[in-house]
Design an enzyme around this catalytic site. Structure first.
Site: not given
Length: 439
Positions: A26, A54
């Protein structure tokens, strides 16, 4: 099928640029992948599956459009860039088509530019069922997986009972191996509800729709390199989720380090050029496991809210803490970053003071490196360096010189501690909110 290319000459052949997560995932890899993919001919995935996440905002026909990528390479937002899913990836075919259909409905045409290695292993719905059953079985010791079936699929692969993409094109062999695979799971977990024959029929239909996307992955990637095509390898997850070097067992089931790039694509070390590590200006993680710099009170909540720290794949709230340079030094050693991308620096804008972890102490002694033993990691006393904050909005800055002095000092401290240049700095969520420090 194209002829096998000659091995890439390290002096004249193309070099792949590799983008890797350096923490617990992340970090914002998708944004830099979006920026870099505009210069690339191929964007490749090498490991993991649709457990990655993403988010990219791209211009499609003059309209800012949000795309969430999980299995497909995010470089597809560049209309001239081919997407390639390598042999080290595990592919859930229904998710592949669902994601493809979603991005194409948003105006992103992927016809003739999305390919899958015929050696990639398949994730089936029963793998996802087993993933959930295993988490229940672990109870309070659960790992906190995404329940996408990734671990069970890699387990099938490691036990040499898995099915690969090319098996789809031998229907009788596929059906025989599939039935045997499901029976093995019934014996292990009991007879859960699952339509084995219906799944076989469904994959027979999938096979025809999938056929235009299937390539010999080794030939594909080596041809691209031999032709000096610009290749971007988009890493999934991150170093501390690596099956060997991460915070085991709170990891994923694949190699998410630089080694996974080589084995997942079938390329030699000489084919690697730049290796860019993506790191947040603070630390986050999802799921269970020790987190030395975790913040539970006001500042942790502030980072969570200002940084919008919720998982793209699961929606789970991310745990937040100060930047940990002991972790990052270990990450740099393993992955050999040639440069770093520091993301979400703007999330720290309002803080009066900012702490950075520079050491771990156990029983009065400083640890020489990041520990393998999580029992040790759980009891470390963190040594912090405290720096003054800048307390002003940096989201509109476009150059290094425009950043406040205290902000530049923060970046300089990280760079000097790690000995790796911070080349890219993210100062906001927009694609344009990225400072590039050339030279």
């Amino acid at each position: 099928m194209a002829a096998m290319p000659k091995p890439s000459d390290s002096k004249t052949g193309g070099k792949a640029t590799v983008l890797l997560g350096s923490q617990w995932g992340d970090e914002g890899k998708g944004k830099l992948a979006d920026v870099l993919s505009g210069q690339m001919d191929v964007c490749a995935r090498c490991a993991g599956g649709n457990n990655a996440g993403h988010t990219i905002v791209a211009d499609v026909n003059g309209v800012k459009t949000k795309f969430d990528f999980h299995l497909l390479p995010s470089g597809l937002v560049n209309p001239r860039c081919a997407g390639f899913i390598g042999s080290g990836v595990v592919v859930h075919v229904p998710s592949f088509f669902a994601e493809l259909d979603t991005i194409q409905k948003k105006g992103l045409n992927c016809d003739g530019r999305l390919f899958i290695s015929d050696r990639a292993h398949l994730v089936f719905d029963f793998h996802q069922v087993v993933d959930g059953l295993k988490e229940v079985e672990l109870g309070g010791s659960s790992i906190g997986t995404t329940k996408k079936g990734i671990g069970p699929a890699y387990s099938s692969k490691a036990s040499r009972s898995g099915l690969r993409v090319h098996h789809l094109y031998d229907p009788e062999l596929f059906a025989t191996k599939f039935r045997k695979l499901v029976e093995g799971r019934f014996k292990r977990y009991g007879h859960f509800e699952y339509d084995t024959e219906g799944e076989i029929a469904r994959y027979r239909a999938f096979a025809e729709r999938l056929r235009p996307h299937i390539v010999d992955g080794v030939t594909f990637i080596h041809t691209a390199l031999a032709q000096n095509r610009k290749v971007l390898v988009e890493g999934a997850n991150a170093l501390f989720l690596d099956i060997d070097f991460g915070t085991y067992p709170f990891v994923t089931s694949s190699s998410t380090s630089i080694g996974g790039v080589l084995t997942g694509l079938g390329i030699p070390p000489t084919a690697i050029g730049d290796v860019i590590g993506v790191m947040k200006a603070y630390t986050t993680r999802v799921g269970m496991g020790p987190f030395p710099t975790e913040l539970h009170e006001e500042i942790g909540h502030h980072l969570q809210e200002v940084g919008a720290e919720y998982g793209v794949t699961t929606g789970r709230r991310r745990r937040c803490g100060w930047l940990d340079l002991v972790m990052m030094r270990y990450s740099c050693l393993i992955n050999g970053y040639t440069s770093l991308n520091l993301t979400k620096l703007d999330v720290l804008d309002q803080l009066k003071e900012i702490k950075i972890c520079v050491g771990y102490v156990v029983d009065g002694k400083e640890l020489p490196s990041f520990p393998a033993d999580l029992e040790v990691l759980a009891k470390v006393e963190v040594q912090y360096k405290t720096l003054p904050g800048w307390q002003q909005d940096i989201s509109k800055t476009t150059t290094w010189e425009e950043l406040p002095e205290n902000c530049r000092n923060y970046v300089d401290f990280i760079e000097q501690f790690l000995g790796v240049k911070i080349e890219w700095i993210g100062v906001g969520p927009a694609r344009e909110s990225m400072i590039h420090r050339a030279g």
